[in-house]
Each structure stands twice: as structure tokens, then as C-alpha cells.
Write a protein that holds these residues in place. Structure first.
Motif, PDB file in Angstrom:
ATOM      1  N   GLU A  25      -6.146  -1.960   3.394  1.00 54.04           N
ATOM      2  CA  GLU A  25      -5.901  -3.302   2.866  1.00 54.04           C
ATOM      3  C   GLU A  25      -4.402  -3.578   2.761  1.00 54.04           C
ATOM      4  O   GLU A  25      -3.933  -4.670   3.111  1.00 54.04           O
ATOM      5  N   ARG A  26      -3.631  -2.596   2.299  1.00 58.54           N
ATOM      6  CA  ARG A  26      -2.185  -2.782   2.202  1.00 58.54           C
ATOM      7  C   ARG A  26      -1.555  -2.956   3.582  1.00 58.54           C
ATOM      8  O   ARG A  26      -0.670  -3.797   3.773  1.00 58.54           O
ATOM      9  N   HIS A  27      -2.021  -2.191   4.552  1.00 58.19           N
ATOM     10  CA  HIS A  27      -1.497  -2.331   5.909  1.00 58.19           C
ATOM     11  C   HIS A  27      -1.849  -3.696   6.502  1.00 58.19           C
ATOM     12  O   HIS A  27      -1.059  -4.273   7.258  1.00 58.19           O
ATOM     13  N   HIS A  31      -2.164  -6.516   4.861  1.00 58.66           N
ATOM     14  CA  HIS A  31      -1.249  -7.510   4.291  1.00 58.66           C
ATOM     15  C   HIS A  31       0.158  -7.365   4.874  1.00 58.66           C
ATOM     16  O   HIS A  31       0.860  -8.367   5.064  1.00 58.66           O
ATOM     17  N   GLN A  32       0.565  -6.143   5.157  1.00 59.76           N
ATOM     18  CA  GLN A  32       1.889  -5.948   5.745  1.00 59.76           C
ATOM     19  C   GLN A  32       1.947  -6.441   7.188  1.00 59.76           C
ATOM     20  O   GLN A  32       2.978  -6.959   7.630  1.00 59.76           O
ATOM     21  N   LEU A  75      -5.491   1.730   1.408  1.00 57.70           N
ATOM     22  CA  LEU A  75      -4.365   1.814   2.342  1.00 57.70           C
ATOM     23  C   LEU A  75      -4.539   0.841   3.504  1.00 57.70           C
ATOM     24  O   LEU A  75      -3.578   0.189   3.935  1.00 57.70           O
ATOM     25  N   TYR A 121     -10.083  -8.886   3.233  1.00 59.14           N
ATOM     26  CA  TYR A 121      -9.186  -8.604   2.121  1.00 59.14           C
ATOM     27  C   TYR A 121      -8.616  -9.863   1.474  1.00 59.14           C
ATOM     28  O   TYR A 121      -8.018  -9.773   0.402  1.00 59.14           O
TER      29      TYR A 121
END
Length: 204
Positions: free
Chosen positions: A61-63, A65-66, A59, A106
Motif C-alpha cells: 500500500e505504501r509503495h 501511494h509512492q 508495504l 488502497y
């Protein structure tokens, strides 16, 4: 039939309350898998906590990138290559400097592009590769950062990720050990003595 002893009633009441407290802790069910475990201020069992830590890492890592999309990356690299201050550039783009450096964990390609931009935009009249240049002249090129942080190399992304995994594993082991120790101490502090049950208080 003789009257019940009040002291014996109090003892049975204390034993019943201790059994209820122990049942609440030992009978608590995990929110994820539903298995019983010693609660002790935890809502999930140690196995589910390990799985949840991996989910939280994904999560984060996704944040990351966002929070740092491609358009922001291109503009940031362009301004850094032009020689602008990273702090001011991040303030204009409404991001933090920690975000652009932490995103290297990341995205290895971003780490290389960031170092190239910082190298291209560094001042030509400074002596790079020294800790004093990093501290007083605020140069953030890879050479000055490596000189200022010799114990934690900037380029060793695999080592940083491995160290982060070791720290998380050590915290999980410590957390499990504390759970076991607290459960043992609680059982020793509140032992269950005498008859325990719904009709224990009504027996003569």
C-alpha cells in the motif's frame, strides 16, 4: 575384545546422519521469533508468516501511494477527462495501467475520481455498457468495464479486498498443512533406530 562389526558400524552411521537431518529440520529457529519449528525450506514459522503477510500488505500500500503521487494523479485525471487513451497517458507518465487500477484497493476516492474522468472522456458516438465496446472500441468507462467483467464488478472494492484476504488465508492454511505433512513423511522415511550419540560409533 572382538572387532566391531562393519555392518553394524554402517547402520549406526546411517542412524546418526538421519538424526542429524531430523535435528536440523526440527531444531531450526525462526528468523523473527526464534522458536524452533520444522524448517522444510521455510525460514519463518507459520505464525510469523501470517504477521509478515500483513506487513507486506502495508508495504504494498505504501509503495502504491509512492508510485502514484498527487501530482501524477491530477495530470492523469486531466488527460483522461480530455479523452486521451489511458495506455498512452500511462506511458507518458512512466506508470502502468495496472498501477492506476490496482491503486483503487488502497484509495476509494481515487476509484471514484478515475471513473468520473473516464466517463467524461469517453467517446460520445459509441454505445456504452456493452462488452463489444470495451473489446473493439477500447472504451474503459465504468459501464463498459462492468459489462465486460460481469463476474468481478469494478465498483465492489470491499468485495475485492475481502476476496484477496480469503485467498491469502487459504494459501497460508495450505502452506501450514504442507509443512505438517512433509514433516510426517520425513519422520516416516528416515526413522531413527539404534543408539544415537557422540560415542555410538566407538562402542564395540
Amino acid at each position: 575384545m572382538s572387532a566391531p562389526d562393519p555392518f553394524e558400524q554402517r547402520r549406526q552411521q546411517r542412524a546418526l546422519k538421519a538424526a542429524e537431518r531430523l535435528a536440523k529440520k526440527d531444531g531450526h529457529r525462526c528468523h523473527d521469533c526464534g522458536h524452533k519449528f520444522a524448517r522444510l525450506k521455510m525460514s519463518r514459522c507459520p505464525a510469523c508468516l501470517d504477521k509478515r503477510s500483513d506487513q507486506e500488505a502495508a508495504l504494498r500500500e505504501r509503495h502504491s501511494h509512492q508510485a502514484l503521487p498527487t501530482l501524477v494523479q491530477d495530470r492523469l485525471l486531466k488527460q483522461l477527462a480530455a479523452g486521451e487513451d489511458p495506455v498512452q497517458v500511462c506511458a507518458e507518465l512512466n506508470i502502468t495501467t495496472q498501477r492506476i487500477y490496482h491503486h483503487r484497493l488502497y484509495d476509494p476516492a481515487w476509484e471514484q475520481a478515475l471513473d468520473e474522468a473516464l466517463t467524461a472522456g469517453r467517446a460520445a458516438g459509441l454505445e456504452h455498457g456493452h462488452s463489444s465496446t470495451y473489446k473493439w472500441d477500447r472504451c474503459r468507462c465504468p459501464e463498459c468495464k462492468a459489462a465486460h467483467h460481469p463476474k468481478e464488478p469494478v465498483f465492489d472494492l470491499e468485495g475485492m479486498a475481502a476476496r484477496d484476504r480469503r485467498r491469502r488465508a487459504e494459501k497460508r492454511r495450505l502452506r501450514r498443512w504442507e509443512v505438517v505433512q512433509r514433516a510426517k513423511e520425513d519422520r516416516e522415511t528416515h526413522p531413527v533406530k539404534g543408539p544415537v550419540g557422540p560415542g555410538a560409533l566407538n562402542d564395540p
